[in-house]
Design a protein around this motif. Structure first.
Motif, short mmCIF file in Angstrom:
data_model
loop_
_atom_site.label_atom_id
_atom_site.label_comp_id
_atom_site.label_asym_id
_atom_site.label_seq_id
_atom_site.Cartn_x
_atom_site.Cartn_y
_atom_site.Cartn_z
N MET A 187 14.71 14.44 19.23
CA MET A 187 15.15 15.22 18.00
C MET A 187 15.96 14.58 17.00
N ILE A 188 16.18 13.26 17.01
CA ILE A 188 16.76 12.73 15.97
C ILE A 188 15.79 12.26 14.61
N GLN A 189 15.95 13.04 13.87
CA GLN A 189 15.01 12.88 12.51
C GLN A 189 15.47 11.30 11.80
N GLU A 190 14.47 10.38 11.82
CA GLU A 190 14.67 9.13 11.13
C GLU A 190 13.79 8.98 10.10
N SER A 191 13.88 9.12 8.74
CA SER A 191 12.87 8.80 7.96
C SER A 191 13.56 8.33 6.61
N ASN A 192 12.65 7.99 5.69
CA ASN A 192 13.40 7.48 4.33
C ASN A 192 14.16 8.49 3.45
N GLU A 193 13.75 9.78 3.91
CA GLU A 193 14.50 10.87 3.06
C GLU A 193 15.39 11.46 3.65
N CYS A 194 15.85 11.09 5.05
CA CYS A 194 16.62 12.18 5.92
C CYS A 194 16.84 11.38 7.26
N VAL A 209 22.16 21.88 3.11
CA VAL A 209 21.57 21.06 2.18
C VAL A 209 20.34 20.69 2.28
N ILE A 210 19.99 19.99 3.47
CA ILE A 210 18.67 19.62 3.92
C ILE A 210 17.48 20.69 3.94
N ILE A 211 18.15 21.78 4.45
CA ILE A 211 17.23 22.87 4.79
C ILE A 211 16.95 23.54 3.49
N GLY A 212 18.01 23.45 2.34
CA GLY A 212 17.70 24.18 1.23
C GLY A 212 16.44 23.00 0.36
N ALA A 213 16.52 21.64 0.63
CA ALA A 213 15.83 20.75 -0.20
C ALA A 213 14.30 20.79 0.42
N LEU A 214 14.16 20.90 1.74
CA LEU A 214 12.81 21.32 2.47
C LEU A 214 12.26 22.28 1.90
N LYS A 215 12.81 23.59 1.72
CA LYS A 215 12.37 24.71 1.31
C LYS A 215 11.85 24.54 -0.07
N ALA A 216 12.86 24.10 -1.03
CA ALA A 216 12.57 23.80 -2.22
C ALA A 216 11.10 22.83 -2.49
N TRP A 248 18.19 21.99 14.14
CA TRP A 248 16.68 22.59 14.70
C TRP A 248 16.62 24.10 14.95
N ILE A 249 17.67 24.56 15.26
CA ILE A 249 17.72 26.17 15.46
C ILE A 249 17.53 26.86 13.95
N GLN A 250 18.14 26.28 13.12
CA GLN A 250 18.09 26.63 11.71
C GLN A 250 16.71 26.58 11.26
N TYR A 251 16.07 25.40 11.32
CA TYR A 251 14.84 24.91 11.11
C TYR A 251 13.81 25.81 11.51
N PHE A 252 13.78 26.15 12.68
CA PHE A 252 13.01 26.92 13.55
C PHE A 252 12.86 28.48 13.00
N LYS A 253 14.26 28.82 12.77
CA LYS A 253 14.42 30.02 12.12
C LYS A 253 13.73 30.27 10.88
N GLU A 254 13.85 29.35 10.08
CA GLU A 254 13.41 29.43 8.63
C GLU A 254 11.87 29.42 8.66
N SER A 255 11.30 28.67 9.76
CA SER A 255 9.63 28.39 9.79
C SER A 255 9.04 29.70 10.67
N LYS A 256 9.85 30.75 11.19
CA LYS A 256 9.67 31.94 11.86
C LYS A 256 9.10 31.73 13.16
N ALA A 257 9.42 30.34 13.87
CA ALA A 257 8.96 30.32 15.06
C ALA A 257 9.74 30.73 16.12
#
Length: 281
Positions: A187-194, A209-216, A248-257
C-alpha cells in the motif's frame, strides 16, 4: 372503450400472475484482485498472494461468479492488462439431463473439477507475470490500478416491469452482483505524481492535500457498495504504516467503498467473507 378496458384487465391479470411466479434472483460475485509486482516484493510474500488468489479465492467461486486479476505497477494505466480472467457465467456447468433431484450436486461436481484443474494454471501465470512485468516494477501506481478496477465493477440496475416480464417468459433469473476488490500490496503508493516511500509515509496534512487533488481531477473512483480487502500492508516503521493506513481509510471513505480488512495477512478475513457469502446465497 370496452375493448381498451378489456385489454387493460388482461394486462393487469398477467402482471399479477408473473409477479407471483417470479423466477427469483441469482447472486453473482465479481471479484477483482490487484497484485503488486514491485521489484522489492519478497518471493515469500508473492507466493502467499498467489496462494490466496489461486486457491482460497478461486475455490470459493460458484456458477455465476467472476475472477479478474490486474497488476499494480507503472503500467497499470498505460498498458492495462487482465492477468487472469475467469467468468464462470460464460461456461456451462449444468445440463437438462442432470434432472432435478441431483442437479445441484452435478453442478458442484463439475465446478470443483474445473477449479481443481485450473487453479495450478492460475498460480503458474501469476508467478510468470513477475518476470514479464519487470520493466514496470520501478513504481507502484495503486491509484491507477483502482481506476482500472472501477471499469470492471458491475452495477446492479433497478428492476423494471418489462425486465420482470421478460424473465417470466424466458425462465431466467435476475442477476444480483456483489463486487469485491482485494488489493495485494504493501500500500505504498509510488508514482510520478505522489509517493508514500518516505519515513513518515503521508502525514495528516498531506492526506487532505492529496485527497483534495484526486477529487479535483476526478481520480477517486465511485466504489459504492464494493467490499474492499487489503492484504500485504507493511512499511519501514510503525509511523509510516499508520500514516499510510489512515490515508487509505480516508480514500476508501471518499470512494464510498466498504473497507472490511486492512492487514499484513487478511487471508482469514477474505475466506471467511467468501464462505459466509457463498453459504448465504
Amino acid at each position: 372503450m370496452r375493448s381498451q378496458s378489456f385489454y387493460l384487465i388482461i394486462l393487469v391479470t398477467i402482471a399479477f400472475i408473473f409477479i407471483g411466479c417470479e423466477t427469483g434472483t441469482q447472486q453473482r460475485l465479481n471479484c477483482i484482485c490487484l497484485i503488486d509486482y514491485s521489484g522489492s516484493l519478497p518471493d515469500k510474500t508473492l507466493q502467499r498472494y498467489i496462494q490466496i488468489i489461486s486457491s482460497e479465492i478461486f475455490h470459493h467461486l460458484d456458477e455465476k461468479d467472476r475472477l479478474i486479476v490486474l497488476p499494480i505497477d507503472e503500467g497499470a494505466k498505460t498498458e492495462p492488462v487482465k492477468i487472469v480472467y475467469e467468468d464462470f457465467a460464460e461456461k456451462r456447468f449444468s445440463f437438462p439431463s442432470d434432472g432435478y433431484a441431483h442437479a445441484r450436486d452435478s453442478l458442484l461436481k463439475r465446478i470443483r473439477f474445473y477449479v481443481d484443474a485450473t487453479s495450478p494454471q492460475i498460480a503458474s501465470e501469476l508467478e510468470t507475470q513477475k518476470e514479464i512485468r519487470k520493466k514496470f516494477t520501478y513504481l507502484t501506481d495503486i491509484f491507477s490500478a483502482l481506476e482500472q478496477a472501477n471499469i470492471l465493477i458491475e452495477n446492479n440496475q433497478d428492476d423494471t416491469f418489462l425486465g420482470s416480464l421478460g424473465r417470466f417468459f424466458t425462465g431466467k433469473k435476475r442477476i444480483q452482483t456483489t463486487n469485491i476488490i482485494v488489493i495485494f500490496s504493501d500500500m505504498i503508493q509510488e508514482s510520478n505524481e505522489c509517493s508514500f516511500a518516505r519515513p513518515w509515509g503521508c502525514n495528516p496534512k498531506e492526506v487532505k492535500v492529496i485527497i483534495g487533488a484526486l477529487k479535483a481531477h476526478d481520480r477517486i473512483p465511485n466504489l459504492l457498495g464494493c467490499k474492499v480487502f487489503v492484504n500485504g500492508r507493511t512499511g519501514k516503521s510503525n509511523l509510516q504504516v499508520e500514516n499510510i493506513r489512515n490515508f487509505w481509510i480516508q480514500y476508501f471513505k471518499e470512494s464510498k467503498a466498504d473497507l472490511l480488512a486492512y492487514d499484513y495477512d487478511s487471508g482469514e478475513e477474505i475466506t471467511s467473507f467468501l464462505s459466509h457469502w457463498k453459504n448465504s446465497r
